[in-house]
Motif scaffolding. Structure first.
Motif, PDB file in Angstrom:
ATOM      1  N   ILE A 187       1.065  -1.231   0.101  1.00 55.41           N
ATOM      2  CA  ILE A 187      -0.107  -0.030   0.040  1.00 55.41           C
ATOM      3  C   ILE A 187       0.744   1.247   0.039  1.00 55.41           C
ATOM      4  N   LEU A 188       1.808   1.452   0.929  1.00 56.66           N
ATOM      5  CA  LEU A 188       2.517   2.819   1.136  1.00 56.66           C
ATOM      6  C   LEU A 188       3.360   3.045  -0.230  1.00 56.66           C
ATOM      7  N   PRO A 189       3.839   2.178  -0.825  1.00 51.11           N
ATOM      8  CA  PRO A 189       4.742   2.492  -2.042  1.00 51.11           C
ATOM      9  C   PRO A 189       3.738   3.096  -3.086  1.00 51.11           C
ATOM     10  N   VAL A 190       2.437   2.678  -3.094  1.00 50.23           N
ATOM     11  CA  VAL A 190       1.625   3.524  -4.119  1.00 50.23           C
ATOM     12  C   VAL A 190       1.076   4.654  -3.629  1.00 50.23           C
ATOM     13  N   ALA A 191       0.715   4.637  -2.216  1.00 57.50           N
ATOM     14  CA  ALA A 191       0.121   5.791  -1.500  1.00 57.50           C
ATOM     15  C   ALA A 191       0.869   6.961  -1.098  1.00 57.50           C
ATOM     16  N   VAL A 192       2.245   6.671  -1.094  1.00 58.60           N
ATOM     17  CA  VAL A 192       3.157   7.757  -0.634  1.00 58.60           C
ATOM     18  C   VAL A 192       3.111   9.214  -1.411  1.00 58.60           C
ATOM     19  N   PRO A 193       3.098   9.107  -2.886  1.00 65.63           N
ATOM     20  CA  PRO A 193       2.770  10.267  -3.485  1.00 65.63           C
ATOM     21  C   PRO A 193       1.428  11.063  -3.276  1.00 65.63           C
ATOM     22  N   PHE A 194       0.217  10.148  -2.864  1.00 63.64           N
ATOM     23  CA  PHE A 194      -0.960  10.811  -2.836  1.00 63.64           C
ATOM     24  C   PHE A 194      -0.889  11.442  -1.236  1.00 63.64           C
ATOM     25  N   ILE A 195      -0.060  10.848  -0.350  1.00 70.20           N
ATOM     26  CA  ILE A 195       0.227  11.239   1.060  1.00 70.20           C
ATOM     27  C   ILE A 195       0.612  12.595   1.170  1.00 70.20           C
ATOM     28  N   PHE A 196       1.899  12.807   0.333  1.00 69.86           N
ATOM     29  CA  PHE A 196       2.647  13.818   0.186  1.00 69.86           C
ATOM     30  C   PHE A 196       1.933  15.066  -0.407  1.00 69.86           C
ATOM     31  N   THR A 197       1.028  14.905  -1.319  1.00 68.36           N
ATOM     32  CA  THR A 197       0.330  15.592  -1.959  1.00 68.36           C
ATOM     33  C   THR A 197      -0.601  16.263  -0.792  1.00 68.36           C
ATOM     34  N   GLY A 198      -1.320  15.452  -0.092  1.00 72.39           N
ATOM     35  CA  GLY A 198      -2.196  15.923   1.097  1.00 72.39           C
ATOM     36  C   GLY A 198      -1.360  16.764   2.002  1.00 72.39           C
ATOM     37  N   MET A 199       0.044  16.263   2.452  1.00 72.50           N
ATOM     38  CA  MET A 199       0.578  17.018   3.422  1.00 72.50           C
ATOM     39  C   MET A 199       1.191  18.519   2.587  1.00 72.50           C
ATOM     40  N   ARG A 200       1.401  18.615   1.395  1.00 75.45           N
ATOM     41  CA  ARG A 200       1.513  19.823   0.543  1.00 75.45           C
ATOM     42  C   ARG A 200       0.555  20.704   0.768  1.00 75.45           C
ATOM     43  N   LEU A 201      -0.882  20.395   0.430  1.00 73.00           N
ATOM     44  CA  LEU A 201      -2.066  21.070   0.719  1.00 73.00           C
ATOM     45  C   LEU A 201      -2.414  21.364   2.311  1.00 73.00           C
ATOM     46  N   SER A 202      -1.997  20.394   3.147  1.00 66.68           N
ATOM     47  CA  SER A 202      -2.321  20.720   4.545  1.00 66.68           C
ATOM     48  C   SER A 202      -1.427  21.861   5.105  1.00 66.68           C
ATOM     49  N   LEU A 203      -0.109  21.693   4.529  1.00 63.84           N
ATOM     50  CA  LEU A 203       0.979  22.856   5.064  1.00 63.84           C
ATOM     51  C   LEU A 203       0.329  24.239   4.616  1.00 63.84           C
ATOM     52  N   GLY A 204      -0.043  24.292   3.347  1.00 62.99           N
ATOM     53  CA  GLY A 204      -0.411  25.622   2.652  1.00 62.99           C
ATOM     54  C   GLY A 204      -1.485  26.200   3.616  1.00 62.99           C
ATOM     55  N   ILE A 205      -2.516  25.167   3.893  1.00 66.20           N
ATOM     56  CA  ILE A 205      -3.820  25.595   4.895  1.00 66.20           C
ATOM     57  C   ILE A 205      -2.991  25.930   6.273  1.00 66.20           C
ATOM     58  N   ALA A 206      -2.048  25.403   6.674  1.00 65.33           N
ATOM     59  CA  ALA A 206      -1.874  25.601   8.197  1.00 65.33           C
ATOM     60  C   ALA A 206      -1.190  26.870   8.057  1.00 65.33           C
ATOM     61  N   TRP A 207      -0.251  27.401   7.101  1.00 65.74           N
ATOM     62  CA  TRP A 207       0.173  28.811   6.913  1.00 65.74           C
ATOM     63  C   TRP A 207      -0.808  29.531   6.778  1.00 65.74           C
ATOM     64  N   LEU A 208      -1.952  29.598   6.055  1.00 68.77           N
ATOM     65  CA  LEU A 208      -2.895  30.381   5.769  1.00 68.77           C
ATOM     66  C   LEU A 208      -3.732  30.695   7.177  1.00 68.77           C
ATOM     67  N   VAL A 209      -4.058  29.598   7.846  1.00 64.67           N
ATOM     68  CA  VAL A 209      -4.587  29.557   9.242  1.00 64.67           C
ATOM     69  C   VAL A 209      -4.001  30.417  10.388  1.00 64.67           C
ATOM     70  N   ILE A 210      -2.595  30.286  10.206  1.00 62.54           N
ATOM     71  CA  ILE A 210      -1.787  30.844  11.552  1.00 62.54           C
ATOM     72  C   ILE A 210      -2.077  32.283  11.384  1.00 62.54           C
ATOM     73  N   VAL A 211      -2.149  33.304  10.172  1.00 61.62           N
ATOM     74  CA  VAL A 211      -2.210  34.550  10.193  1.00 61.62           C
ATOM     75  C   VAL A 211      -3.498  34.966  10.969  1.00 61.62           C
ATOM     76  N   ALA A 212      -4.559  34.191  10.577  1.00 63.87           N
ATOM     77  CA  ALA A 212      -6.037  34.655  11.106  1.00 63.87           C
ATOM     78  C   ALA A 212      -5.845  34.199  12.510  1.00 63.87           C
ATOM     79  N   ALA A 213      -5.319  32.959  13.009  1.00 61.05           N
ATOM     80  CA  ALA A 213      -5.409  32.609  14.436  1.00 61.05           C
ATOM     81  C   ALA A 213      -4.556  33.648  15.328  1.00 61.05           C
TER      82      ALA A 213
END
Length: 271
Positions: A187-213
């Motif tokens: 599973i992980l060898p196939v899913a890792v690219p998708f996981i990192f895509t999710g992490m990339r989106l998540s980090l962008g949201i985190a930086w967006l949220v911190i300013v408002a917070a």
């Protein structure tokens, strides 16, 4: 190739000059709105349009006057600390939960309605409740980042699991792989690219949220710094803060993009 390189340099410069022209036009028609030249002086220091000597925000970014008055780099560093704390928690919880949801239809049925309900909730909606629970600025900001940035990780991890070929899963059954071995070997060898895509989106949201917070919770951080400059009527510094937030966000996305591409077997195959 040279023509392509020239376009990558010239076209952004054209857009940049267009932005400066629009900015100047707004400054000429809106009273007290900062001009590009005065904003540059506020950033790097010098003499402004009124002939006053200005110490730029970026001329001494590491100064410490007291606990509540620090240079811009300390503000950025404080924000990044909160961002990576909440982001790390989102990874720790989101990846295993995404794997579980992706591997189990029952888990998908159980969790999916709640993911779809909570995913679009604004971070500003969570802040008052989390501040009431934790009674602490840092914990409130970190927990808000966690709650609002976990969803892309869960969704993309589950999507990666579902993209595993059924043939591979049948091979795992024939070889009688344990659940852990099935995850690590199949599973992980196939899913890792998708996981990192999710992490990339998540980090962008985190930086967006911190300013408002930080604007609402206060303390040290780039969000509170921008809000404090607004209260002090330093509109030049608000623009500087916006540009800094954008640059840091761009760098974070660029770094995560490079890491995601490194682990993406699909792009390595095409290369």
């Amino acid at each position: 190739m040279k023509n392509e390189l020239a376009k990558k340099i010239i076209l952004p410069m054209m857009v940049f000059f267009a932005i400066i022209m629009v900015w100047s036009l707004i400054a000429n028609n809106v009273e007290d709105f900062p001009t590009p030249s005065d904003t540059y002086v506020s950033a790097f220091g010098g003499v402004n349009a009124d002939g006053d000597e200005i110490v730029g925000v970026l001329s001494d970014p590491l100064y410490i006057a007291n606990e509540d008055d620090k240079g811009i780099l300390w503000q950025i560093f404080a924000s990044l600390q909160r961002v990576f704390a909440g982001f790390s928690l989102a990874i720790i919880v989101g990846v295993p939960l995404g794997l579980f949801i992706g591997m189990s239809k029952n888990a998908q049925y159980a969790f999916d309605p709640f993911i779809q309900i909570f995913k679009p909730v604004s971070p500003l909606a969570w802040l008052p409740l989390l501040l009431f629970i934790f009674q602490d600025i840092n914990l409130t900001a970190i927990s808000t980042i966690f709650v609002t940035s976990i969803w892309p990780i869960i969704i993309n991890t589950a999507l990666g699991v579902r993209n595993v070929s059924e043939d591979y899963m049948n091979v795992a059954k024939v070889l009688q792989f344990s659940p852990i071995k099935k995850i690590t070997k199949i599973i992980l060898p196939v899913a890792v690219p998708f996981i990192f895509t999710g992490m990339r989106l998540s980090l962008g949201i985190a930086w967006l949220v911190i300013v408002a917070a930080e604007m609402l919770t206060g303390g040290i951080g780039i969000g509170f710094w921008i809000w404090d400059e607004y209260n002090n009527l330093n509109y030049h510094n608000i623009i500087i803060g916006i540009i800094i937030v954008g640059i840091v966000g761009f760098i974070l996305d660029l770094v995560m993009g490079i890491i995601a591409d490194f682990f993406d077997y699909r792009k390595k195959g095409r290369a």
